[in-house]
Design a protein around this motif. Structure first.
Motif, PDB file in Angstrom:
ATOM      1  N   GLY A  29      -4.863   6.301  -3.249  1.00  0.00           N
ATOM      2  CA  GLY A  29      -4.703   4.818  -3.375  1.00  0.00           C
ATOM      3  C   GLY A  29      -4.564   4.087  -2.329  1.00  0.00           C
ATOM      4  N   GLY A  30      -3.578   4.803  -1.379  1.00  0.00           N
ATOM      5  CA  GLY A  30      -3.093   4.370  -0.069  1.00  0.00           C
ATOM      6  C   GLY A  30      -4.212   4.403   0.921  1.00  0.00           C
ATOM      7  N   ARG A  31      -5.175   4.876   0.914  1.00  0.00           N
ATOM      8  CA  ARG A  31      -5.991   5.091   1.981  1.00  0.00           C
ATOM      9  C   ARG A  31      -6.949   3.959   2.495  1.00  0.00           C
ATOM     10  N   PHE A  32      -7.355   3.047   1.178  1.00  0.00           N
ATOM     11  CA  PHE A  32      -7.811   1.956   1.656  1.00  0.00           C
ATOM     12  C   PHE A  32      -7.056   0.842   2.204  1.00  0.00           C
ATOM     13  N   VAL A  33      -5.655   0.758   1.741  1.00  0.00           N
ATOM     14  CA  VAL A  33      -4.834   0.048   2.394  1.00  0.00           C
ATOM     15  C   VAL A  33      -4.500   0.164   3.862  1.00  0.00           C
ATOM     16  N   ILE A 252     -19.061 -13.751   6.749  1.00  0.00           N
ATOM     17  CA  ILE A 252     -18.815 -13.113   5.669  1.00  0.00           C
ATOM     18  C   ILE A 252     -18.454 -11.554   5.731  1.00  0.00           C
ATOM     19  N   LEU A 253     -19.819 -11.176   6.351  1.00  0.00           N
ATOM     20  CA  LEU A 253     -19.594  -9.666   6.421  1.00  0.00           C
ATOM     21  C   LEU A 253     -18.476  -9.039   7.175  1.00  0.00           C
ATOM     22  N   ARG A 254     -18.266  -9.896   8.301  1.00  0.00           N
ATOM     23  CA  ARG A 254     -17.087  -9.435   8.981  1.00  0.00           C
ATOM     24  C   ARG A 254     -15.965  -9.060   8.475  1.00  0.00           C
ATOM     25  N   LEU A 255     -15.799  -9.943   7.280  1.00  0.00           N
ATOM     26  CA  LEU A 255     -14.383  -9.681   6.521  1.00  0.00           C
ATOM     27  C   LEU A 255     -14.674  -8.841   5.412  1.00  0.00           C
ATOM     28  N   LEU A 256     -15.913  -8.923   5.016  1.00  0.00           N
ATOM     29  CA  LEU A 256     -16.260  -7.921   3.583  1.00  0.00           C
ATOM     30  C   LEU A 256     -15.896  -6.367   4.011  1.00  0.00           C
ATOM     31  N   THR A 257     -16.567  -5.877   4.868  1.00  0.00           N
ATOM     32  CA  THR A 257     -16.343  -4.503   4.966  1.00  0.00           C
ATOM     33  C   THR A 257     -15.191  -4.112   5.546  1.00  0.00           C
ATOM     34  N   ARG A 258     -14.612  -4.778   6.180  1.00  0.00           N
ATOM     35  CA  ARG A 258     -13.169  -4.730   6.713  1.00  0.00           C
ATOM     36  C   ARG A 258     -12.101  -4.637   5.694  1.00  0.00           C
ATOM     37  N   SER A 259     -12.401  -5.638   4.855  1.00  0.00           N
ATOM     38  CA  SER A 259     -11.389  -5.925   3.535  1.00  0.00           C
ATOM     39  C   SER A 259     -11.679  -4.472   2.534  1.00  0.00           C
ATOM     40  N   ALA A 260     -12.840  -4.057   2.668  1.00  0.00           N
ATOM     41  CA  ALA A 260     -13.204  -3.169   1.598  1.00  0.00           C
ATOM     42  C   ALA A 260     -12.927  -1.908   1.975  1.00  0.00           C
ATOM     43  N   THR A 261     -13.500  -1.321   3.106  1.00  0.00           N
ATOM     44  CA  THR A 261     -13.360   0.167   3.375  1.00  0.00           C
ATOM     45  C   THR A 261     -12.751   0.284   4.670  1.00  0.00           C
ATOM     46  N   GLY A 262     -12.494  -1.000   5.534  1.00  0.00           N
ATOM     47  CA  GLY A 262     -11.870  -0.738   6.600  1.00  0.00           C
ATOM     48  C   GLY A 262     -12.820  -0.686   7.836  1.00  0.00           C
ATOM     49  N   MET A 317      -7.447  -5.020  -5.782  1.00  0.00           N
ATOM     50  CA  MET A 317      -7.074  -4.055  -6.390  1.00  0.00           C
ATOM     51  C   MET A 317      -6.428  -2.817  -5.779  1.00  0.00           C
ATOM     52  N   ASN A 318      -7.263  -2.634  -4.485  1.00  0.00           N
ATOM     53  CA  ASN A 318      -6.441  -1.590  -3.821  1.00  0.00           C
ATOM     54  C   ASN A 318      -5.007  -1.868  -3.276  1.00  0.00           C
ATOM     55  N   HIS A 319      -4.680  -3.219  -3.184  1.00  0.00           N
ATOM     56  CA  HIS A 319      -3.147  -3.395  -2.932  1.00  0.00           C
ATOM     57  C   HIS A 319      -2.449  -3.854  -4.103  1.00  0.00           C
ATOM     58  N   CYS A 320      -2.957  -3.762  -5.324  1.00  0.00           N
ATOM     59  CA  CYS A 320      -2.346  -4.276  -6.559  1.00  0.00           C
ATOM     60  C   CYS A 320      -1.485  -2.865  -6.989  1.00  0.00           C
ATOM     61  N   PRO A 321      -0.088  -3.062  -7.049  1.00  0.00           N
ATOM     62  CA  PRO A 321       0.724  -1.987  -7.640  1.00  0.00           C
ATOM     63  C   PRO A 321       0.502  -1.654  -8.951  1.00  0.00           C
ATOM     64  N   VAL A 322      -0.141  -2.594  -9.918  1.00  0.00           N
ATOM     65  CA  VAL A 322      -0.593  -2.585 -11.236  1.00  0.00           C
ATOM     66  C   VAL A 322      -1.672  -1.615 -11.244  1.00  0.00           C
ATOM     67  N   TYR A 323      -2.635  -2.140 -10.703  1.00  0.00           N
ATOM     68  CA  TYR A 323      -4.074  -1.314 -10.712  1.00  0.00           C
ATOM     69  C   TYR A 323      -3.764   0.108 -10.252  1.00  0.00           C
ATOM     70  N   GLN A 324      -2.734   0.200  -9.072  1.00  0.00           N
ATOM     71  CA  GLN A 324      -2.440   1.591  -8.495  1.00  0.00           C
ATOM     72  C   GLN A 324      -1.742   2.663  -9.553  1.00  0.00           C
ATOM     73  N   VAL A 325      -1.166   1.944 -10.704  1.00  0.00           N
ATOM     74  CA  VAL A 325      -0.645   2.956 -11.492  1.00  0.00           C
ATOM     75  C   VAL A 325      -1.423   3.299 -12.987  1.00  0.00           C
ATOM     76  N   VAL A 326      -2.237   2.357 -13.188  1.00  0.00           N
ATOM     77  CA  VAL A 326      -3.137   2.183 -14.420  1.00  0.00           C
ATOM     78  C   VAL A 326      -4.382   2.551 -14.323  1.00  0.00           C
ATOM     79  N   GLY A 327      -4.899   2.340 -13.051  1.00  0.00           N
ATOM     80  CA  GLY A 327      -6.508   2.614 -12.833  1.00  0.00           C
ATOM     81  C   GLY A 327      -7.361   1.420 -13.232  1.00  0.00           C
ATOM     82  N   GLY A 328      -8.905   1.721 -12.987  1.00  0.00           N
ATOM     83  CA  GLY A 328      -9.625   0.421 -13.559  1.00  0.00           C
ATOM     84  C   GLY A 328     -10.049   0.505 -14.920  1.00  0.00           C
TER      85      GLY A 328
END
Lengths: 467, 246
Positions: A29-33, A252-262, A317-328
């Motif tokens: 969970g923390g890796r994407f963050v 938009i791509l500059r933000l997309l890939t960095r926001s998604a996978t870094g 979702m990567n930064h959501c503490p709720v998603y991080q405990v209940v999953g998708g």
């Protein structure tokens, strides 16, 4: 994808007890963050970029028809057939018609969340067409017959052991747990399908109006093969994904890939424009783009319109503490996490996803990282308001809110109520000062104690103390 | 400087000593503190449950109780966020009311924000011994930008050692009614937070919001922990040597 968003609470109970999911979330969970944070440190004008991206998306949504029509004109000139699908059923029908006309018996697919919305794979299967998912995560899930649990890491809920078992039993190969070896195995399985499929189906990260192109952002290379090897290519994407120009796309791509996978950029960024030309060595002979509404236009001009800015990076979702405990899977539809808590009720109906907007502490972590500044907590609050207005919440909840409002608006009454509450709860807390069980608040006391009050309200004590 | 103390419904009902700690801090900084006795709640519980009217009624109550003060101080980032951020759009049909509310909201501050940014305080006179770890409450952090202020003040106390947890900015799982409606999720989030707190080996968990503190204290005690003290930042900052904590 099968809808279970109405059973959110049951889903949550199951997922909280799912040891593999819990372990995966803790470990990955923390890796994407971390990856996002590091990537964003390299960007010196992040806030300016976010603002510009937000403006581009807002501008496009404000002139959506205009840009979609422009896209259609340009795409047609390059030989692409543009289809407009109002509903999910329309999408499936259009794809089946194209397949029937082209004599298609086998389809290879790269990742498309919109096709999860429409249940396309099931529709193809019932028409006797074999469909093979080629994104590694989606391929694993197809073997396991499970839906995705994350929009960019669909199999994040599965661990190595499960994949090793799955490959061995479904491929009839010796079990191996070396990740590169498992990837090789998947590649060997997929190669013949790429070469034999008559149709490739992809999503579309964006549509570029000025060129009539479909932009595809991938890491595995399967997207290139799906869109260029088969004779027919069909791209399926939501109407909100159009961008006016190539310049806008690069922003938009500059933000997309960095926001998604870094990543600064993904391994592959494809701009698919029209059909194979006379001098081209590869590319589809037939090219189709299906523009999907399926609830999207209903958000235009409403309080929820900002949700249409979404570029599907998954940062919320990567930064959501709720998603991080209940999953998708707990969210019970295609889009999990905060954006899912907004889109699912908006697309399938609030009454079928009533608990989703409630599944947030409104902590704001999602809004802070959203590359297009979607005010997700505010949108969840808007949906909570709609739930109240339409009396969809349990009567006890509505009654309690009204009662609190009525009491808190009358200071004299409020003073009496709080004075007695403080006394009674103090008494109930006993020597430990902790309430282990509190009728009506089981949701709290099942897992936590409730510290008891001191016994008198501050205002009472202060009044007595003051000269 | 006439300062109105909006004590918040939770502190009023559950932990009056936090209110007194705030009074002590403000008075020792030279403020003239008043506590309007007709104050109740900021309206957030109803507002976040989807009842906009709760927000509107409580905003009017707040206006009536506090409009006459130079500043309003609130020992909660969450309630301050409600007032400063969310009161802003409540009265589109009554621009005059909204304007008065906006002016009042601009004079309303979370406690540490007021001490550091308005009063320019860099040290406090209280004395406290121990290792403390500070949890950033979500609204204070993300709606008001409170991060360094409370740490600066805590670190200015000679006996205090600040020990950061690995993820001080992650939500504790309180979220008001969320903590009851979806109690099992809230509990899991609180447990993760408590484990982070325990890994610091701190004597005291400190935060600026009583909601988070009740959630985390309740979770720690249920986990069998009795050692870690749970205190509001005001209690630590106003702590006088020899103070007897209940």
């Amino acid at each position: 994808m099968k809808l279970t968003s109405f059973a959110f609470k049951g889903n949550v109970r199951r997922q909280l007890g799912n040891a593999v999911l819990q372990d995966n979330m803790k470990r990955f969970g923390g890796r994407f963050v971390k990856a996002r944070a590091e990537a964003m440190q390299q960007v010196d004008n992040l806030e300016a970029l976010r603002l510009a991206a937000t403006q581009v998306r807002d501008h496009t949504l404000a002139h959506l028809e205009e840009y979609l029509t422009a896209f259609e004109d340009c795409a047609r000139k390059r030989g692409t057939v543009v289809h407009w699908a109002e509903t999910s059923e329309d999408v499936n029908r259009i794809v089946l018609n194209i397949a029937a006309a082209g004599g298609v018996s086998r389809v290879v697919k790269s990742k498309s969340m919109v096709s999860e919305e429409t249940g396309l794979n099931e529709a193809l299967a019932s028409a006797g067409i074999e469909t093979i998912e080629t994104d590694l995560g989606e391929y694993i899930l197809q073997l396991a017959d499970e839906p995705p649990s994350h929009i960019i890491a669909p199999a994040i809920h599965k661990n190595l052991d499960e994949v090793a078992d799955l490959f061995s039993s479904r491929h009839h190969t010796p079990r191996q747990t070396d990740i590169p070896a498992l990837c090789r195995e998947a590649r060997e399985q997929l190669r013949p399908h790429f070469l034999s499929a008559q149709m490739g189906i992809s999503g579309g990260n964006f549509l570029v109006a000025e060129t009539g192109s479909v932009a595809l952002v991938t890491n595995e290379g399967n997207g290139r093969m799906v869109t260029t090897l088969p004779r027919i290519h069909v791209a399926i994407t939501g109407i909100e994904k159009v961008l006016p120009t190539l310049n806008d796309l690069s922003l938009i791509l500059r933000l997309l890939t960095r926001s998604a996978t870094g990543q600064d950029i993904t391994n592959y960024v494809s701009l698919l424009t029209g059909v194979r030309g006379p001098d081209d060595l590869d590319g589809p002979v037939e090219s189709h783009v299906i523009l999907v509404d399926s609830g999207r236009s209903g958000l235009l001009g409403t309080d929820l319109q900002p949700a249409l800015r979404c570029i599907r990076c998954g940062a919320c979702m990567n930064h959501c503490p709720v998603y991080q405990v209940v999953g998708g899977h707990a969210y019970g539809w295609v889009y999990p996490g905060p954006i899912g808590a907004v889109l699912t009720p908006a697309y399938v109906g609030l009454e079928k996803a009533l608990d989703l907007p409630q599944a947030s502490t409104l902590c704001g972590a999602c809004q802070v990282v959203c590359p297009v500044r979607i005010p997700l907590p505010e949108l969840m609050r808007v949906l909570r308001e709609k739930s109240m207005e339409r009396r969809l919440r349990p009567w006890t909840e509505r009654w309690l809110v009204m009662l609190w409002r009525w009491v808190a608006a009358q200071p004299a009454l409020y003073a009496v109520v709080t004075r007695w509450a403080a006394r009674v709860l103090r008494w109930a807390g006993g020597r430990s000062g902790l309430l282990h069980h509190l009728p009506g608040l089981d949701g709290w006391t099942e897992g936590r104690d409730m510290p008891a009050p001191q016994g008198q309200t501050f205002r009472d004590l202060y009044r007595r103390k003051a000269p | 400087m006439r300062v109105g103390l909006f004590v918040t419904c939770l502190v009023d009902l559950m932990r009056p000593r936090i209110g007194f700690a705030v009074v002590r801090l403000l008075e020792s900084a030279g403020c003239h503190v008043e506590v309007p006795s007709t104050q109740t709640c900021c309206g957030q519980p109803g507002f976040n449950s989807g009842d906009r009217e709760s927000g509107r009624r409580m905003a009017l109550r707040f206006l009536q109780d506090f409009e006459s003060f130079d500043h309003v101080v609130v020992p909660s980032g969450s309630c301050t966020g409600m007032i400063r951020v969310h009161y802003a759009g409540l009265f589109p049909e009554a621009p005059d009311v909204q304007a008065r509310l906006d002016r009042l909201a601009a004079r309303t501050h979370e406690l540490t924000e007021f001490l550091v940014d308005v009063l320019g305080m860099k040290t406090v006179s209280g004395r406290f011994e121990g290792t403390v770890t500070y949890h950033d409450s979500c609204s204070g952090l993300r709606e008001l930008g409170i991060k360094q202020g409370p740490r600066t003040l805590l670190a200015s106390m000679p006996g205090v050692v600040l020990q950061e947890m690995s993820q001080p900015e992650v939500c504790c799982g309180f979220g008001g009614a969320f903590s009851v409606k979806l109690g099992n999720i809230a509990t899991r989030m609180a447990r993760d937070k408590c484990e982070d707190v325990l890994s610091t080996d701190a004597d005291v968990l400190v935060a600026g919001d009583l909601g988070c503190l009740l959630n985390l204290e309740g979770c720690l005690r249920r986990m069998g922990n009795t050692r870690t003290q749970v205190m509001h930042v005001a209690e630590v900052l106003a702590h006088v040597h020899g103070d007897e904590r209940k």
